[in-house]
Scaffold this motif. Structure first.
Motif, PDB file in Angstrom:
ATOM      1  N   PHE A  12       0.836  -1.202   0.000  1.00 54.64           N
ATOM      2  CA  PHE A  12       0.000   0.000   0.000  1.00 54.64           C
ATOM      3  C   PHE A  12       0.873   1.255   0.000  1.00 54.64           C
ATOM      4  CE2 PHE A  12      -1.839   3.453   2.586  1.00 54.64           C
ATOM      5  CZ  PHE A  12      -2.790   3.883   1.684  1.00 54.64           C
ATOM      6  N   TYR A  13       1.835   1.282   0.910  1.00 54.33           N
ATOM      7  CA  TYR A  13       2.665   2.492   1.004  1.00 54.33           C
ATOM      8  C   TYR A  13       3.632   2.617  -0.178  1.00 54.33           C
ATOM      9  CZ  TYR A  13       0.965   3.267   5.768  1.00 54.33           C
ATOM     10  OH  TYR A  13       0.175   3.494   6.856  1.00 54.33           O
ATOM     11  N   ASN A  14       4.063   1.474  -0.702  1.00 47.38           N
ATOM     12  CA  ASN A  14       4.985   1.494  -1.848  1.00 47.38           C
ATOM     13  C   ASN A  14       4.416   0.651  -2.981  1.00 47.38           C
ATOM     14  OD1 ASN A  14       7.145   2.777  -0.139  1.00 47.38           O
ATOM     15  ND2 ASN A  14       6.947   0.797   0.892  1.00 47.38           N
ATOM     16  N   PRO A  15       3.317   1.078  -3.561  1.00 48.73           N
ATOM     17  CA  PRO A  15       2.700   0.232  -4.590  1.00 48.73           C
ATOM     18  C   PRO A  15       3.627   0.052  -5.792  1.00 48.73           C
ATOM     19  CG  PRO A  15       1.649   2.407  -4.514  1.00 48.73           C
ATOM     20  CD  PRO A  15       2.581   2.336  -3.354  1.00 48.73           C
ATOM     21  N   TYR A  18       2.165   1.148 -10.435  1.00 46.65           N
ATOM     22  CA  TYR A  18       0.951   1.941 -10.625  1.00 46.65           C
ATOM     23  C   TYR A  18       1.209   3.042 -11.634  1.00 46.65           C
ATOM     24  CZ  TYR A  18       2.655   5.867  -7.752  1.00 46.65           C
ATOM     25  OH  TYR A  18       3.360   6.925  -7.270  1.00 46.65           O
ATOM     26  N   ALA A  38     -12.503   0.511  -7.438  1.00 43.05           N
ATOM     27  CA  ALA A  38     -12.430   0.299  -8.877  1.00 43.05           C
ATOM     28  C   ALA A  38     -10.975   0.086  -9.258  1.00 43.05           C
ATOM     29  CB  ALA A  38     -12.982   1.504  -9.623  1.00 43.05           C
ATOM     30  N   LYS A  57      -4.282   1.181 -12.017  1.00 38.97           N
ATOM     31  CA  LYS A  57      -4.771   2.373 -11.322  1.00 38.97           C
ATOM     32  C   LYS A  57      -5.955   1.923 -10.479  1.00 38.97           C
ATOM     33  CE  LYS A  57      -3.566   6.497 -12.766  1.00 38.97           C
ATOM     34  NZ  LYS A  57      -3.867   7.860 -13.242  1.00 38.97           N
ATOM     35  N   THR A  58      -5.907   2.243  -9.191  1.00 38.81           N
ATOM     36  CA  THR A  58      -6.935   1.741  -8.282  1.00 38.81           C
ATOM     37  C   THR A  58      -7.511   2.843  -7.418  1.00 38.81           C
ATOM     38  OG1 THR A  58      -6.084  -0.506  -8.219  1.00 38.81           O
ATOM     39  CG2 THR A  58      -7.337   0.206  -6.299  1.00 38.81           C
ATOM     40  N   PHE A  59      -8.834   2.812  -7.302  1.00 35.27           N
ATOM     41  CA  PHE A  59      -9.539   3.648  -6.341  1.00 35.27           C
ATOM     42  C   PHE A  59     -10.054   2.689  -5.280  1.00 35.27           C
ATOM     43  CE2 PHE A  59     -14.007   4.689  -5.212  1.00 35.27           C
ATOM     44  CZ  PHE A  59     -13.783   5.789  -4.410  1.00 35.27           C
ATOM     45  N   GLY A  60      -9.638   2.886  -4.047  1.00 31.53           N
ATOM     46  CA  GLY A  60     -10.125   1.979  -3.015  1.00 31.53           C
ATOM     47  C   GLY A  60      -9.281   2.053  -1.769  1.00 31.53           C
ATOM     48  N   CYS A  61      -9.581   1.152  -0.837  1.00 28.19           N
ATOM     49  CA  CYS A  61      -8.938   1.191   0.465  1.00 28.19           C
ATOM     50  C   CYS A  61      -7.522   0.615   0.368  1.00 28.19           C
ATOM     51  CB  CYS A  61      -9.769   0.410   1.463  1.00 28.19           C
ATOM     52  SG  CYS A  61     -10.060  -1.277   0.954  1.00 28.19           S
ATOM     53  N   GLY A  62      -6.862   0.535   1.502  1.00 23.91           N
ATOM     54  CA  GLY A  62      -5.487   0.060   1.550  1.00 23.91           C
ATOM     55  C   GLY A  62      -5.321  -1.307   0.907  1.00 23.91           C
ATOM     56  N   SER A  63      -6.230  -2.224   1.236  1.00 25.65           N
ATOM     57  CA  SER A  63      -6.053  -3.579   0.720  1.00 25.65           C
ATOM     58  C   SER A  63      -6.388  -3.671  -0.763  1.00 25.65           C
ATOM     59  CB  SER A  63      -6.897  -4.571   1.518  1.00 25.65           C
ATOM     60  OG  SER A  63      -8.244  -4.175   1.518  1.00 25.65           O
ATOM     61  N   ILE A  65      -5.592  -1.323  -2.980  1.00 23.89           N
ATOM     62  CA  ILE A  65      -4.368  -0.865  -3.645  1.00 23.89           C
ATOM     63  C   ILE A  65      -3.279  -1.934  -3.527  1.00 23.89           C
ATOM     64  CG2 ILE A  65      -2.496   0.850  -3.505  1.00 23.89           C
ATOM     65  CD1 ILE A  65      -4.753   2.929  -2.831  1.00 23.89           C
TER      66      ILE A  65
ATOM     67  N   GLU B 303     -10.195   7.122  -1.542  1.00 29.07           N
ATOM     68  CA  GLU B 303     -10.999   6.384  -0.571  1.00 29.07           C
ATOM     69  C   GLU B 303     -10.497   6.695   0.840  1.00 29.07           C
ATOM     70  OE1 GLU B 303     -12.864   3.745   1.802  1.00 29.07           O
ATOM     71  OE2 GLU B 303     -10.692   3.572   1.510  1.00 29.07           O
ATOM     72  N   GLU B 305     -10.279   5.120   3.803  1.00 32.26           N
ATOM     73  CA  GLU B 305      -9.365   4.281   4.571  1.00 32.26           C
ATOM     74  C   GLU B 305      -7.934   4.463   4.100  1.00 32.26           C
ATOM     75  OE1 GLU B 305      -9.666  -0.284   5.164  1.00 32.26           O
ATOM     76  OE2 GLU B 305      -7.745   0.210   4.262  1.00 32.26           O
ATOM     77  N   ALA B 306      -7.770   4.613   2.801  1.00 34.91           N
ATOM     78  CA  ALA B 306      -6.435   4.818   2.249  1.00 34.91           C
ATOM     79  C   ALA B 306      -5.847   6.121   2.799  1.00 34.91           C
ATOM     80  CB  ALA B 306      -6.491   4.841   0.718  1.00 34.91           C
ATOM     81  N   LEU B 309      -4.808   5.564   6.436  1.00 37.12           N
ATOM     82  CA  LEU B 309      -3.567   4.786   6.554  1.00 37.12           C
ATOM     83  C   LEU B 309      -2.359   5.683   6.317  1.00 37.12           C
ATOM     84  CD1 LEU B 309      -4.431   1.462   4.676  1.00 37.12           C
ATOM     85  CD2 LEU B 309      -3.671   1.637   7.039  1.00 37.12           C
ATOM     86  N   ILE B 379      -2.687   7.252  -8.022  1.00 32.83           N
ATOM     87  CA  ILE B 379      -2.997   5.823  -8.115  1.00 32.83           C
ATOM     88  C   ILE B 379      -4.424   5.615  -8.629  1.00 32.83           C
ATOM     89  CG2 ILE B 379      -3.144   3.666  -6.780  1.00 32.83           C
ATOM     90  CD1 ILE B 379      -1.104   4.838  -4.818  1.00 32.83           C
ATOM     91  N   PRO B 381      -7.871   5.641 -10.726  1.00 33.23           N
ATOM     92  CA  PRO B 381      -8.189   5.702 -12.162  1.00 33.23           C
ATOM     93  C   PRO B 381      -9.120   6.863 -12.527  1.00 33.23           C
ATOM     94  CG  PRO B 381      -9.437   3.943 -11.117  1.00 33.23           C
ATOM     95  CD  PRO B 381      -8.560   4.536 -10.056  1.00 33.23           C
TER      96      PRO B 381
END
Lengths: 285, 387
Positions: A12-15, A18, A38, A57-63, A65, B303, B305-306, B309, B379, B381
């Protein structure tokens, strides 16, 4: 607090991988802004059908990504047919596991991969048809096809698991009976037995119900009446109507009617079912 | 690790003065306040002293203060205690943005046969008072509406609401857990029947709450037991925490002006700074009518939660109304009730300040927030949609 592994946090911190890709050979887009996550997966595929580069490319929470990052690392260098064998569990395992409630993030990764490769093969129509069927969960737009696939692949047996993996049933909960039916269909009767047991009381067979009525009379009702020199006998059960006969001191007791409703019927309602109606049948002289 | 704590609507630090006040009541003055001996009597005196301080903060009479174990208990006691007094009335009015302490109870009562009206709010989180007026019938046992919202800080006009409810012959309870110590509350100036507050939101410890019961209000105890709290709440008193809460209320009364001015300035600077530095951000809720310490900000296309974090890694403690943090799959019920567009709702972050926050805290957040959002948008889209 999040129960994430160090590996999840690292990705997450170092994806890895991306960003955008110029002229990708395959693109798979899944999820939406409305749903809360997404993923857009972009692949470069060479003439030997090998994935030589992957970006996301991700929109979403830590997990979400972290799962995307893990997916790209997993599939780089794979042949596309090999890549198609990658399961959502492999993505989760790569990260040292995901919290159960976050498994849908790994499913999303796997879906994006399938979509990308299907598009590349020119089979996107077939791919979408496979996942089609009626929409079961209207809140998150989850189809019957997708549910069946995820249930089968991950051996899911409860609604909670299905929600964790697909989000279906996680909002308005209206589709939960549908999901139960689908689990039943996919995994067979045994798998859902656990779910049914708590509501056993509501599904008593006629025989079970009659036995339970008799047991309740013997255990909960008889002893109290006998203290006062009375007694009770179960005569018959006809649908909701329970025919009993008050005996001994009860026979001529002026409060027999009261005893019948406020005590006998109340106990039967409590231990057997709310629908019961108790009727006193005088013994034939 | 550096910690910048801006999650004070979740809980607050126990003030040093409060802790000091509590300590003797653990190992030295441990008597039972109900005992006949002088040793216990000393403890009883301390409880009465604390009661007076709580009453002073609220502009109440000490006998109107009942100590409970938490805000949730106070809410439950007010509602259940009232329903018990009016067994023939089967209707309850509340709102769609209440704290779970009230919301869950009302949904439970609904299942048990009560009719519950969940009043909607507009996109700023405001109630329609005409709708409230029209909803009250002779069957309405109690109206329970929060003083200020924990997520957005939006304040309901409880004084006006109380007048409406009383004029229609019903009972009014307000959950003032977030409002106490932040807003001027004077029970002499309103018609509120019940008010709940919680110690740990105003620098007292967790596990202590208060239910204010206006003199002359019908009530049956929720916790049935001994004669404690004038037979309105059974159970041996949590003496150290009661002593602490008394002190905390004394401090709150002293500091409330500062909370309203200095803390508000910090909050405004944080909010303005973020709005200026980052595109596609919106403030959730009515900015004109808000707690001075709270801001709920929606960041589009990322998001929540991101974001949390990322903040967590820097030692910044905030919270989010997004789906992923709550363990549910949908954004918070408050943001949904307000109809916040999902692009913003999923990326909503709440900063809630306290008396202990400093200018340096705000600088630190402002220094890092733009970088966090732009990295996550890199990150995401959907970045192309940002202005």
């Amino acid at each position: 607090m999040w129960d994430y592994t160090d590996k999840v946090l690292d990705h997450f911190y170092n994806p890895r991988n991306y960003g955008d890709m110029e002229n990708p050979d395959a693109v798979g887009e899944v999820g939406s802004l409305a749903c809360g996550d997404a993923l857009k997966l972009m692949l470069k595929i060479d003439e030997n059908k090998k994935i030589i580069d992957a970006k996301f490319k991700t929109f979403g929470c830590g997990s979400a990504i972290a799962s995307s990052s893990a997916l790209t690392e997993l599939i780089k260098g794979m042949n596309i047919d090999e890549a198609l064998q990658v399961t959502n569990k492999q993505i989760a395992d790569y990260l040292g596991g995901l919290p159960e409630a976050k498994m849908h993030c790994s499913v999303m990764g796997r879906e994006a991969l399938e979509t990308a490769i299907a598009t590349y093969k020119g089979e996107s129509k077939k791919h979408y048809e496979e996942l089609e069927g009626r929409i079961v969960c209207k809140c998150f737009g989850v189809t019957e096809g997708k549910l069946k696939k995820v249930i089968k692949e991950n051996h899911l047996s409860t609604v909670e698991q299905v929600t964790n993996y697909t989000k279906a049933g996680g909002a308005c909960t209206a589709c939960i009976p549908d999901i139960e039916d689908i689990i039943k269909e996919v995994m067979g009767e045994i798998a859902v037995k656990k779910e049914i047991s708590p509501v056993k009381r509501k599904r008593l067979t006629n025989i079970q119900r009659i036995l339970l009525i008799r047991e309740t009379i013997d255990r909960e009702i008889k002893p109290s009446l006998q203290i006062d020199g009375g007694d009770i006998e179960l005569i018959d059960v006809d649908g909701k109507d329970v025919y009993v006969s008050l005996r001994g001191a009860c026979t001529n007791c002026p409060s027999a009617g009261f005893t019948l409703k406020s005590f006998v019927e109340a106990k039967l309602k409590e231990f057997v079912g709310e629908e019961l109606n108790v009727i006193n049948e005088s013994p034939v002289e | 690790m550096k910690v910048v704590y801006v999650d004070n609507n979740a809980t607050t630090k126990v003030a040093e003065e409060v802790k000091k006040e509590m300590l003797p009541y653990y190992t030295e003055l441990y008597g039972n306040p109900s005992s006949m001996h002088t040793f216990g009597g000393k403890v009883a005196k301390k409880i009465e002293e604390a009661r007076e301080k709580v009453a002073e903060l609220l502009g109440a009479i000490p006998s109107e203060i009942v100590f409970t174990s938490c805000g949730t208990e106070s809410d439950n006691a007010a509602i259940m205690g009232t329903l018990e007094c009016y067994p023939e009335k089967k209707h309850i009015i509340t709102s769609r943005v209440e704290h779970p302490a009230v919301m869950t109870l009302c949904k439970n009562l609904q299942k048990r046969g009560y009719k519950v009206t969940f009043l909607p709010v507009d996109n700023k989180g405001r109630l329609d008072l005409n709708q409230l007026r029209d909803s009250i019938t002779t069957d309405t046992a109690i109206v329970s509406l929060m003083y200020a919202n924990n997520e957005t800080g939006v304040i309901f006009p409880v004084k006006e609401i109380a007048t409406i409810v009383k004029s229609r012959g019903s009972v009014f309870h307000t959950d003032a857990v977030q409002a106490t110590g932040k807003l001027d509350i004077d029970m002499k100036q309103n018609n509120i029947d019940f008010l709940s507050l919680s110690g740990h939101k105003l620098h007292a410890p967790k596990g202590i709450g208060v239910l204010y019961i206006r003199r002359g209000t019908k009530f049956r105890p929720f916790l049935k037991g001994g004669h404690q709290e004038n037979s309105r709440r059974g159970g041996t008193e949590n003496v150290p925490s009661i002593a602490g809460l008394g002190k905390a209320c004394e401090l709150a009364k002293k500091n409330i002006k500062e909370e309203q001015e200095r803390v508000k300035k910090l909050r405004d600077r944080l909010e303005e700074g973020i709005l200026k530095a980052i595109p596609n951000v919106q403030v959730n809720g009515d900015r004109e009518n808000r707690l001075p310490n709270t801001t709920s900000l929606g960041f589009e296309f990322v998001e929540g939660e991101a974001i949390l974090l990322m903040l967590d890694k820097l030692g910044i403690c905030a919270s989010s109304g997004s789906a992923c943090t709550s363990g549910s799959l949908e954004p918070s019920h408050v943001l949904r009730a307000m109809g916040i567009p999902f692009t913003y709702a999923h990326g909503s972050i709440r900063f809630s300040l306290s008396y202990y926050n400093t200018d340096e805290d705000i600088d630190y957040i402002l220094e890092h927030m733009p970088g966090i959002i732009s990295k996550l948008r890199e990150i995401s889209p959907f970045t192309q949609y940002t202005k």
